[in-house]
Design an enzyme around this catalytic site. Structure first.
Site, short mmCIF file in Angstrom:
data_model
loop_
_atom_site.label_atom_id
_atom_site.label_comp_id
_atom_site.label_asym_id
_atom_site.label_seq_id
_atom_site.Cartn_x
_atom_site.Cartn_y
_atom_site.Cartn_z
N LYS A 50 0.82 -1.03 -0.10
CA LYS A 50 0.02 -0.12 -0.04
C LYS A 50 0.86 1.12 -0.15
O LYS A 50 0.80 2.21 -0.77
CB LYS A 50 -0.89 -0.02 1.18
N GLN A 94 -4.66 -1.53 9.58
CA GLN A 94 -4.44 -2.78 9.29
C GLN A 94 -4.97 -3.88 10.14
O GLN A 94 -4.81 -3.84 11.38
CB GLN A 94 -2.97 -2.96 8.95
N ASP A 117 -10.88 2.88 4.39
CA ASP A 117 -11.37 1.33 4.41
C ASP A 117 -12.92 1.34 4.37
O ASP A 117 -13.34 0.26 4.19
CB ASP A 117 -10.92 0.59 5.33
#
Ligand code: NAP
Length: 289
Positions: A50, A94, A117
């Site tokens: 990422k 994460q 997200d």
């Protein structure tokens, strides 16, 4: 029937270059903060990918790597600081977190405007209400792949196997908003092969290697394989039996090289959109609810 291979790698590369061009036209640089807690090796690889993708797109990324025994109070404090930082437009926590930290608590702490997200309940609610908001990256990318085959999905029968918050549920909502008739299947669903065979669009997000056999697929269907399963031979396989699907599916995503690359591209897109919204509000966040 020839089965069209949906080239997620290529479609994602195109999207990433469009994002980089848009980033170049902005007066401020988009910023993404990535929080990694602990030493999960797969998470470390995902975070690394990422960050690399951000750099290529001109997005400033800052990674915060905390030890596995980080107390909840420290993680809250970091999220609060990032919520308040005007150079940070997106925050990615994460997952999974170490066992002593409940992900739901920390997702709730993220400013919904920075929730790239799309996991905050406010963003999940916006998606359900048909309001603009942050859409989770993987289903957003999967929808783009479906639409690369056929733009108008109105009236099609869609079956989504899986009902996770991360993928299955938002995928179902996205297909519903495209006027599909959506069936959301899960581990208690009966007659799944029969149900799947009715689908013009079949999306599998289960995490069971090659569970969906060729006989489950309606001839000509668009088949999206979200599953990532590493076999004993070290190879990655999806939830669809790719070899059996050949000649039956109208179009299919491979694993790897299908949905996976779209997830990162859509993360960049969410960060860009969050930054644009921030700039449009004169450098003020739209405000927490
Ligand atoms: P998850 O949270 O474990 O959800 C799996 C879903 O599959 C659940 O809803 C479960 O039903 C359902 N299920 C389990 N066994 C089933 C069966 N025998 N028949 C029908 N449904 C069944 O997983 P997830 O986070 O959604 O991820 C799913 C897969 O996609 C994983 O392989 C993951 O690695 C992959 N993934 C890939 C990406 C990417 O970027 N490519 C991103 C996210 C996820 P219940 O709800 O009833 O338990």
């Amino acid at each position: 029937m020839d089965t069209h291979l949906i080239d997620g790698k290529n479609i994602a590369a195109q999207l990433r270059s469009e994002i980089a061009a848009e980033v170049g036209r902005l007066s401020i640089k988009p910023g993404l903060a990535v929080i990694l807690v602990g030493e999960n090796p797969a998470s470390q690889v995902y975070v690394g990918n990422k960050i690399k993708a951000c750099e290529k797109a001109g997005i400033q990324s800052v990674s915060h790597h905390l030890p596995a025994d980080t107390p909840a109070a420290d993680l809250y404090a970091l999220i609060r600081a990032l919520n308040a930082d005007p150079a940070v437009h997106g925050i990615l926590l994460q997952l999974p977190l170490p066992e002593h930290l409940d992900p739901n608590d920390f997702i709730l702490a993220i400013d919904p405007e920075k929730d790239v997200d799309g996991l905050h309940p406010l963003n999940a609610g916006r998606l359900m209400a048909g309001l603009p908001g942050m859409v989770p990256c993987t289903p957003q990318g999967a929808l783009r792949l479906i639409k690369s085959v056929r733009n108008d999905l109105s009236g099609l029968d869609a079956v989504v196997i899986g009902r996770s918050l991360l993928f299955g549920k938002p995928m179902g909502q996205l297909l519903l908003s495209e006027n599909c008739t959506v069936t959301q299947a899960h581990s208690r669903t009966r007659k799944l092969p029969d149900l799947s065979r009715r689908a013009d669009i079949l999306v599998a997000a289960v995490g069971r290697s090659e569970m969906v056999e060729g006989s489950w697929i309606k001839p000509g269907a668009i088949v999206i394989d979200v599953g990532i399963n590493r076999g004993e031979d070290g190879k990655l396989r999806g939830d669809i039996d790719f070899a059996q699907a050949q000649g039956i599916a109208g179009a299919i995503t491979p694993v790897p090289g299908g949905v996976g690359p779209m997830t990162i591209a859509c993360l960049l897109l969410n960060t860009l959109r969050a930054c644009q919204k921030f700039a449009d509000h004169g450098g003020q966040n739209a405000g927490r609810p």
